[in-house]
Structure formats: C-alpha cells, structure tokens
Design a protein around this motif. Structure first.
Motif, PDB file in Angstrom:
ATOM      1  N   MET A  49     -14.087  -7.627   4.219  1.00  0.00           N
ATOM      2  CA  MET A  49     -13.024  -6.585   4.490  1.00  0.00           C
ATOM      3  C   MET A  49     -13.780  -5.342   4.761  1.00  0.00           C
ATOM      4  SD  MET A  49      -9.763  -4.957   2.511  1.00  0.00           S
ATOM      5  CE  MET A  49     -10.906  -4.203   1.238  1.00  0.00           C
ATOM      6  N   THR A  50     -14.620  -4.822   3.881  1.00  0.00           N
ATOM      7  CA  THR A  50     -15.575  -3.868   3.971  1.00  0.00           C
ATOM      8  C   THR A  50     -16.646  -3.591   5.201  1.00  0.00           C
ATOM      9  OG1 THR A  50     -17.208  -4.686   2.270  1.00  0.00           O
ATOM     10  CG2 THR A  50     -15.405  -2.927   1.647  1.00  0.00           C
ATOM     11  N   GLU A  51     -17.119  -4.851   5.151  1.00  0.00           N
ATOM     12  CA  GLU A  51     -18.060  -5.070   6.475  1.00  0.00           C
ATOM     13  C   GLU A  51     -17.343  -5.012   7.687  1.00  0.00           C
ATOM     14  OE1 GLU A  51     -20.047  -8.894   5.569  1.00  0.00           O
ATOM     15  OE2 GLU A  51     -21.326  -7.995   4.263  1.00  0.00           O
ATOM     16  N   ALA A  52     -15.997  -5.477   7.873  1.00  0.00           N
ATOM     17  CA  ALA A  52     -15.261  -5.361   9.373  1.00  0.00           C
ATOM     18  C   ALA A  52     -15.050  -3.978   9.344  1.00  0.00           C
ATOM     19  CB  ALA A  52     -13.954  -6.032   9.000  1.00  0.00           C
ATOM     20  N   GLU A  53     -14.614  -3.000   8.203  1.00  0.00           N
ATOM     21  CA  GLU A  53     -14.347  -1.684   8.484  1.00  0.00           C
ATOM     22  C   GLU A  53     -15.499  -0.888   9.060  1.00  0.00           C
ATOM     23  OE1 GLU A  53     -12.843  -0.408   4.768  1.00  0.00           O
ATOM     24  OE2 GLU A  53     -11.135  -1.239   4.914  1.00  0.00           O
TER      25      GLU A  53
END
Length: 57
Positions: A49-53
C-alpha cells in the motif's frame, strides 16, 4: 531442500500490542493461522500500500 541462513534471515521482533492482542488471538484461532503469519501478511499489505502511494506521487 535446505535453506541457508543467507537465503532466509529471520529477526525476532518484540511488540507491545495489548489492545490488538485479543483480536489477533481470536482471528488466528478462527482462521487457523499463526499470529506471526497474520502479522507478516499485514506488514506485506502495508508495504504494498505504501509503495503504491509512493509510486503515484
């Protein structure tokens, strides 16, 4: 198949999760997964999720 320490390194992490522990314990029982496996899956989800953000910036 043998796994060497270099291929798979495990670290012990001690957490204080008093409020979440009961939910985690019950979820582990209901899903027949270990609490450690549930935490690993949660960390993987958070990481993705944080990598996608970061990628969307």
């Amino acid at each position: 198949m043998k796994t060497t320490n270099e291929e798979k390194k495990m670290e012990a992490v001690h957490l204080h999760i008093a409020e979440q522990h009961e939910w985690l314990r019950r979820h582990a029982f209901d899903t027949r997964k270990s609490m450690a496996q549930i935490i690993r899956e949660a960390i993987d989800l958070y990481k993705h999720m944080t990598e996608a953000e970061e990628d969307s910036r």
